[in-house]
Scaffold this active site. Sequence first.
Site, PDB file in Angstrom:
ATOM      1  N   HIS A   8      13.348   0.568   1.099  1.00  0.00           N
ATOM      2  CA  HIS A   8      11.936   0.488   1.865  1.00  0.00           C
ATOM      3  C   HIS A   8      11.133   0.671   0.960  1.00  0.00           C
ATOM      4  O   HIS A   8      10.555   1.168   0.737  1.00  0.00           O
ATOM      5  CB  HIS A   8      11.815   1.413   3.066  1.00  0.00           C
ATOM      6  N   HIS A  55       0.523  -1.724   0.228  1.00  0.00           N
ATOM      7  CA  HIS A  55       0.793  -1.913   1.437  1.00  0.00           C
ATOM      8  C   HIS A  55      -0.570  -1.214   2.240  1.00  0.00           C
ATOM      9  O   HIS A  55      -1.608  -0.404   1.940  1.00  0.00           O
ATOM     10  CB  HIS A  55       1.264   0.076   1.796  1.00  0.00           C
TER      11      HIS A  55
END
Length: 794
Positions: free
Chosen positions: A119, A165
Amino acid sequence: MSKQTYKVCFCFRRRFKLAATEAPPPIKSLFEQYSDSNGIMTVENFHRFLVDVQKQAGASVEDAQAIMNSTAHIFHRKGFNLETFFKYLFGDSNPALEDRKVHHDMNAPISHYFIFTGHNSYLTGNQLSSDCSDVPIVQALERGVRVIELDIWPNSNKDDVIVLHGRTLTTPVELIKCFRSIKAHAFNASEYPVVITLEDHLTTDLQAKVAKMVTETFGEMLFTPDAGSLAEFPSPESLKRRIIISTKPPKEYLKSEESKAGAMGSQREKDSAAEAWGGEIPRFNSRITADFKQEDLEEEHEEEDLQDDHCAPEYRNLIAIHAGKGKGGLDDWLKVDPDKVRRLSLSEQELENAAKTHGPQIVRFTQRNILRVYPKGIRFDSSNYNPLIGWMHGAQMVAFNMQGYGRSLWVMQGMFKANGGCGYVKKPEILMNNEAIFDPRASLPVKITLKVTVYMGEGWYYDFKHTHFDAYSPPDFYTRVGIAGVPADTIMKRTKAIEDNWIPAWNEQFEFPLTVPELAILRIEVHEYDMSEKDDFGGQTCLPISELRKGIRAVPLYSQKGDKYKSVKLLMHFDFVQFTQRNILRVYPKGIRFDSSNYNPLIGWMHGAQMVAFNMQGYGRSLWVMQGMFKANGGCGYVKKPEILMNNEAIFDPRASLPVKITLKVTVYMGEGWYYDFKHTHFDAYSPPDFYTRVGIAGVPADTIMKRTKAIEDNWIPAWNEQFEFPLTVPELAILRIEVHEYDMSEKDDFGGQTCLPISELRKGIRAVPLYSQKGDKYKSVKLLMHFDFVQSV
C-alpha cells in the site's frame, strides 16, 4: 565456563557465569534413546530418529546419510555424538518450514490466491511528510511483494506525471523512475506476475502520456487482455514474468484543492506507538475509535465505469484488472457477474463493517473476483491492521504499509513464507467451496491441535551488546507463542522468564486447538523482562501452520523490521494431533430445541466427535440416522472410528474435495406388510395406498443426497424395480437412508416406514429390509426387498 562482568557503580562489579550452549535434558534423553552403548548415533539410528521423532516417514537410510554428509563439519566419523547431534538440530539444515520451492498449483485463476500486496509502495516513512521514492518499491519487490501501488498526479506545470501521496506534505518522485525500478527488480525474488495498481488523478492527455511510458518501459513484459473485460482471470503460471496494470476507473481531473494536511496532521491513531513497536494484533471484532471524520486520503470517491470522454483509449486498453464499486450499496458491490470479473477495493473499516452483515457474500464474491483491502486513512504513521480480517473473507490483496513494522506486518510476512516465498499462496478449499460458503463467524469444531514445545534459545550474546537488555546483569528472557487466525483460534501464551541467562532453557509445552488451521499463522516472540520499564524486544517470527514441519526444529528469529538475525534462534518441537484422536469431544443440541428435536449427527462424527448427544425422547430423521449408525458392531453402543479420522499424518478435512472411493448400487424391488400392520383406511379412505420409496445417503457433504422411486398407485404390495447409484468419497462415514411414503395429492404424504443402515456393514446381494416406525419401533410385517452392490472406483 567463562564469566561476564557488569559494572553496577564506580566501585562495585557483578560477575555472572557465562554458560556454554548445551543440549537441554529432553534432547539428551532422546539422544540416549537413539544412540548405542558407546554414545554414538549411527546412520541407521539417525534414520529411525527421522522417522519416529521428525515424522519424516519417507526418509531412507540414504537420506539420513546425506544429511550427515551435508553437516560434515560437525559429523563424527562413526555417527553423531551428543554435541554434533545437538548442533545438527540447531543448524540451518533443520528448518521449521518445508524447504521447498513453489509447490502450490499455480494454474488456477489469480482470484484463487492470496497475493503479497503493498500500500502506497513509494513512501519511505509516514503517510503525511515522508519522501516519495523508488527505494521502498525496490525493497518490497526484493521481499517478494507482488502488488505495487502508485498514486499518480500531474506535476506543478501540468505537463508531466509524478508519484505523490496527494494532499499531504510528501515530496514527489518521477513516475518513469518508479516504472524503471519495477522493471529492473520485478522478478528477482519471484517470477510470478507483478500487479501495478494505479490511483489515477490525471487529465486525459496525461493518461495518454502514462500509457506511452508503460508500453515503452515494459514492452513484451506487459499483459494486456484481448477483450475489454476478462471473463475469468488468467493463472499466475500463465503470467510468469508479466506486468499487469490495475486501476479503478479515473474520474475527470479535479483542480487541486487546498491542502488538508495541516488539519489532518493533528490526528493520530490512538495505538500507533504500540503498533510501531509491536502492538497486539486487534481481534476481528475489536473497534479502534477515533473522532476523525475526514474522508480517507484515497479511494474515497465512488468508482464509476470508464467513460470515453474521461479516459484516453490507449490508457484504458492497458488495464487488465478493472476496479470499481459501481452504483448502489454493498449488495450491488458484491454482485457476481458470470460474464466478467473485476476488482473491488474496501478500506479495513468498510470490510469490518460489511463482514458483520455480508460475511458469506464477501467470501462468494472473492471466489471469482478480486477484493483489495487497504488501511484506513488515519494510519498516518504507516501502521497496519489485522490481515486475517481480509484473508478469512477470501480477500486476495490485503494491502499493507511495507515501510512500517509491527505485529500485523510480521503476520503478513509469515503468511508469504509459504509456497516458496513466491508472493502467491493458494487459498484453502474452505474459501473456494461454492456449495458450503465459509462463514468466519460460525462456531466450528476443533479440527486439529498444534503442540508446541519451546526448548531453548541462543545467539543474543553474539548479536547484541552485552548491556543492550540490562546494564547490570544478563537478560531475563521469556517467549510468547500463539496463533493468528480466525477469532476462535486467536490466542497468545508465554513461558516463564529465565533470569540472568544468555542461553535460556524453558522446556515448556503449549497446545493450540485449531478450528481453521488452513488460515492459522504461528506467532513466536522473545522478550526480555524488565520490572521497572517496558520489556525489551528479543526477536520474532511468524510461520504458516500449513507448512510447519513436525519434529524438533531450529527456528531463526527476526528483528522488528523483519531482518533475520545472524545468530539468534530457538530450538522447538512441533506436532499435530487431531483433538478427537486423543481427547473426547461431546456435541449437544442447542438450547432452543424445546421440542426435543435433534440435529445432523454427521456434523460431529465427520470431525471425530465421540459423544454426539441426542434427545432420545424425540424422533425424526436425525435420530433415525443416529440409530442406523449404532446398528453397527453388533449394536453394542461402541463403533470404532474409521482410520481416516485417526491418521495423524494426513488430517481428514470433511470439506475437502475428494475422489470417489466406491459406488453403491441399490435396487428397490418391492415391498409388503402394510396390509397387515395398518388399518385399511390408514393411508387413503377411498382406495389402496400409492407407495413410493426414498433412498439416499447421510454422510460428508459431498456424499449426502436423496433419490426416490415413482409412486405405485392403488397397491398394498408395490413393485418398483428401480435402481440407484451413489458415488461415495467417504463410505466409512456413510449411512444408507430408506423411507417409504404414501403419496397424497391434496395433503401431506403419509409415512410408511423407515430404516437407516451403516454402509460399512451392508451385505451385498438381494436382501430383506425390515422397516421401522417414526419412533424407531420395528413393524411386525413391513419390509422391502432390495439389492445392494459395491463397485470400486478405478
